[in-house]
Design an enzyme around this catalytic site. Structure first.
Site, PDB file in Angstrom:
ATOM      1  N   SER A   1      -8.867   1.542   5.189  1.00 20.40           N
ATOM      2  CA  SER A   1      -9.575   0.690   4.231  1.00 20.40           C
ATOM      3  C   SER A   1      -9.173   1.009   2.797  1.00 20.40           C
ATOM      4  CB  SER A   1     -11.093   0.811   4.408  1.00 20.40           C
ATOM      5  OG  SER A   1     -11.539   2.118   4.105  1.00 20.40           O
TER       6      SER A   1
ATOM      7  N   MET B   1      -6.247   1.568   1.760  1.00 23.21           N
ATOM      8  CA  MET B   1      -5.035   0.792   1.484  1.00 23.21           C
ATOM      9  C   MET B   1      -5.380  -0.692   1.338  1.00 23.21           C
ATOM     10  SD  MET B   1      -2.867   3.192   1.298  1.00 23.21           S
ATOM     11  CE  MET B   1      -1.497   2.141   0.927  1.00 23.21           C
TER      12      MET B   1
ATOM     13  N   LEU C   1       5.767  -0.313  11.024  1.00 23.28           N
ATOM     14  CA  LEU C   1       4.704  -0.933  10.235  1.00 23.28           C
ATOM     15  C   LEU C   1       5.275  -2.140   9.509  1.00 23.28           C
ATOM     16  CD1 LEU C   1       3.254   2.358   8.704  1.00 23.28           C
ATOM     17  CD2 LEU C   1       2.409   1.119  10.702  1.00 23.28           C
ATOM     18  N   GLU C   2       4.521  -3.216   9.473  1.00 24.48           N
ATOM     19  CA  GLU C   2       4.916  -4.452   8.782  1.00 24.48           C
ATOM     20  C   GLU C   2       4.043  -4.555   7.536  1.00 24.48           C
ATOM     21  OE1 GLU C   2       5.193  -6.436  13.207  1.00 24.48           O
ATOM     22  OE2 GLU C   2       3.399  -6.572  11.981  1.00 24.48           O
TER      23      GLU C   2
ATOM     24  N   LYS D   1      11.845  -3.550  24.381  1.00 20.90           N
ATOM     25  CA  LYS D   1      12.913  -3.522  23.370  1.00 20.90           C
ATOM     26  C   LYS D   1      12.745  -2.430  22.327  1.00 20.90           C
ATOM     27  CE  LYS D   1      11.873  -7.601  22.137  1.00 20.90           C
ATOM     28  NZ  LYS D   1      11.288  -8.877  22.425  1.00 20.90           N
TER      29      LYS D   1
ATOM     30  N   GLN E   1      11.911   3.954  19.618  1.00 24.04           N
ATOM     31  CA  GLN E   1      12.374   3.686  18.249  1.00 24.04           C
ATOM     32  C   GLN E   1      12.089   4.878  17.346  1.00 24.04           C
ATOM     33  OE1 GLN E   1      10.378   0.022  17.303  1.00 24.04           O
ATOM     34  NE2 GLN E   1       8.443   1.008  16.854  1.00 24.04           N
TER      35      GLN E   1
END
Length: 197
Positions: free
Chosen positions: A106, A108, A132-133, A174, A178
């Site tokens: 919160s 952020m 993260l997007e 996929k 990562q």
């Protein structure tokens, strides 16, 4: 399904059923979540002459992005309206009977910073850093620092273990394993490969 409490999170971490590596401060464990920190790698869209991104064309989506590694104690500045891919500092591994959700902190959100657009759900069996997007929907630029707590991960038990968890050979996994921010691999979706069928 039930959300794990701090007591259960600590138990699952101690047993190795859930792995979050590294947790360097016990204060990262919250009442029903674990705070995750920002890694030092970012990817942003370049300004290009192409009018739009088309998942059916042959262009490598990586070619639309520029990569940056931020030095320790230096900020990454995200301006209003900008979007960037980043990654968690921590590596996360889930068992076959636990799912997780990543939510922005919160603190952020009150600065206008979102941590994911749609990919906040993590399947059972996933292992890797979490991409993260990040978007700035506020009116002021915001400095983000590697190692800063920016999001939290919440764990939920499933009614039974998944028959084919993320990473199973029959799954479209996929993003398994990562280790940095990953561009969209939409071109590997079975419906795109099959021409939209």
């Amino acid at each position: 399904m039930a959300i794990l409490s701090d007591k259960d999170i600590k138990k699952y971490l101690d047993e190795g059923r859930i792995v979050i590596d590294p947790i360097t401060n016990e204060k990262q464990i919250q009442p029903s979540s674990v705070d995750l920190r920002l890694g030092d790698q970012f990817k942003g869209f370049k300004i290009i002459t192409k009018p739009y991104i088309d998942p059916f064309d042959n262009t490598d989506l990586e070619s639309y992005m520029s990569s940056i590694t931020v030095e320790e104690d230096k900020p990454f500045i995200i301006h209003p309206g900008e979007f960037t891919l980043a990654t968690t500092y921590e590596n996360v591994k889930l068992p076959d009977d636990i799912v997780a959700r990543v939510e922005g902190r919160s603190s952020m959100g009150r600065l206008g910073i979102t941590m994911h657009v749609t990919a906040g759900y993590i399947d059972p069996g996933f292992e890797g850093n979490i991409t993260l997007e990040i978007s700035n929907i506020g009116k002021m630029p915001v400095a983000l620092y590697p190692g800063q707590r920016v999001c939290q991960i919440v764990f939920e038990t499933m009614t039974s273990p998944s028959e084919k968890p993320y990473g199973h050979e029959d799954r479209d996994s996929k993003y398994m394993g990562q280790t940095g921010p990953q561009v969209s691999k939409i071109k590997e979706d079975f419906d795109i490969i099959n021409g939209g069928k």
